[in-house]
Design an enzyme around this catalytic site. Sequence first.
Site, mmCIF file in Angstrom:
data_model
loop_
_atom_site.group_PDB
_atom_site.id
_atom_site.type_symbol
_atom_site.label_atom_id
_atom_site.label_comp_id
_atom_site.label_asym_id
_atom_site.label_seq_id
_atom_site.Cartn_x
_atom_site.Cartn_y
_atom_site.Cartn_z
ATOM 1 N N GLN A 229 -14.677 -1.130 0.244
ATOM 2 C CA GLN A 229 -15.535 0.038 0.023
ATOM 3 C C GLN A 229 -16.100 -0.117 -1.380
ATOM 4 O O GLN A 229 -15.453 0.210 -2.367
ATOM 5 C CB GLN A 229 -14.715 1.313 0.197
ATOM 6 C CG GLN A 229 -14.223 1.503 1.631
ATOM 7 C CD GLN A 229 -12.955 2.338 1.729
ATOM 8 O OE1 GLN A 229 -11.968 2.056 1.050
ATOM 9 N NE2 GLN A 229 -12.986 3.365 2.564
ATOM 10 N N ASN B 147 0.826 -1.206 0.000
ATOM 11 C CA ASN B 147 0.000 0.000 0.000
ATOM 12 C C ASN B 147 0.861 1.258 0.000
ATOM 13 O O ASN B 147 1.870 1.324 0.715
ATOM 14 C CB ASN B 147 -0.898 -0.011 1.242
ATOM 15 C CG ASN B 147 -2.153 0.817 1.070
ATOM 16 O OD1 ASN B 147 -2.165 1.788 0.331
ATOM 17 N ND2 ASN B 147 -3.205 0.444 1.764
ATOM 18 N N HIS C 67 -12.112 0.415 -8.694
ATOM 19 C CA HIS C 67 -11.574 -0.907 -9.017
ATOM 20 C C HIS C 67 -11.659 -1.691 -7.717
ATOM 21 O O HIS C 67 -11.123 -1.247 -6.691
ATOM 22 C CB HIS C 67 -10.117 -0.769 -9.481
ATOM 23 C CG HIS C 67 -9.483 -2.030 -9.973
ATOM 24 N ND1 HIS C 67 -8.790 -2.086 -11.164
ATOM 25 C CD2 HIS C 67 -9.399 -3.274 -9.442
ATOM 26 C CE1 HIS C 67 -8.311 -3.298 -11.349
ATOM 27 N NE2 HIS C 67 -8.679 -4.044 -10.298
ATOM 28 N N HIS D 202 -11.054 -3.590 -4.547
ATOM 29 C CA HIS D 202 -9.850 -3.895 -3.801
ATOM 30 C C HIS D 202 -10.234 -4.246 -2.362
ATOM 31 O O HIS D 202 -11.048 -3.574 -1.754
ATOM 32 C CB HIS D 202 -8.805 -2.784 -3.842
ATOM 33 C CG HIS D 202 -9.303 -1.414 -3.514
ATOM 34 N ND1 HIS D 202 -10.113 -0.657 -4.370
ATOM 35 C CD2 HIS D 202 -9.108 -0.619 -2.428
ATOM 36 C CE1 HIS D 202 -10.366 0.500 -3.822
ATOM 37 N NE2 HIS D 202 -9.799 0.560 -2.646
#
Length: 280
Positions: free
Chosen positions: A261, A205, A272, A274
């Site tokens: 989310q 991340n 996209h 995730h």
Amino acid sequence: MLQLGRVQVAEKNILQRSESGLALSLGNINPCVPGHAIVVPTRPDVKLLADLTPEELADFSWLIVKTEAIQRQTLDPTPTAFNVSIKDGPAAGQAMPLLHAHVCPRRSGDLKPDEIFSLIERWTPEVGEINQTPPADWPDDETRGARTAEVMFEEATDYAKRAADLGIIGGVLPDGPVKFGPKITLSHKQCFFASSTGKSVATVNLKPLLPGHVLVIPRTSSPTLASMAADELDDLWDTVRQVQAIVKGAHGKVASDLGIQDGPDAGQSVPHVHIHVIPR
């Protein structure tokens, strides 16, 4: 009938059964937001995502998507997005010793930023009780600086080595740019694990919330869970389980926060799919 802590699930609480009968979607179980549902396996001794058989995992993950569809069809006003959350283990704040996924309908402007996460952390199946989630040093957004490519590459290399040490065998890692939504391209050096099919990858991340916070994404640019093909969804969740083992082992943790989310009104910043994997 299924027992959730001291709460007995009634027939009226069942929104839907999975096709194979291995998972249930339940409503009106002390909802933290209107329409809040939980998805659970029907086998009562399943405490963690890792405890599911492949067949149970496929049923469980698809019932999350089907629950969103039910909520779109039945709730007024219609949800425009969803927060999906799994507290995978007591150290992550799991409110009862049974695997469960929260499916929380969202609409534009319904909650303050990040308020949904506090509501989920406090949830229990019993009305009037408040779950005591173990504390974590969650940073403010202002203090989450972007990391350098070198730091992320080093972390990805460490995780890839950890996977090999644990005997977790994946597929071939990408050797070129990885598409993440319509505008973002990730360096392949950020990726540390790929599924055996190559349909899913795990990446470190840019701005982790806690050490070990990584993302698992499908290679196809699917904006929501509902837009994914069945085989892609199965592959994604199977990859999540392998990635959990890698990052928990790397950081000496015993649980995970898993979060999606699913749509901009749920806080999705990149269109996209995730899955956030955060060791706890």
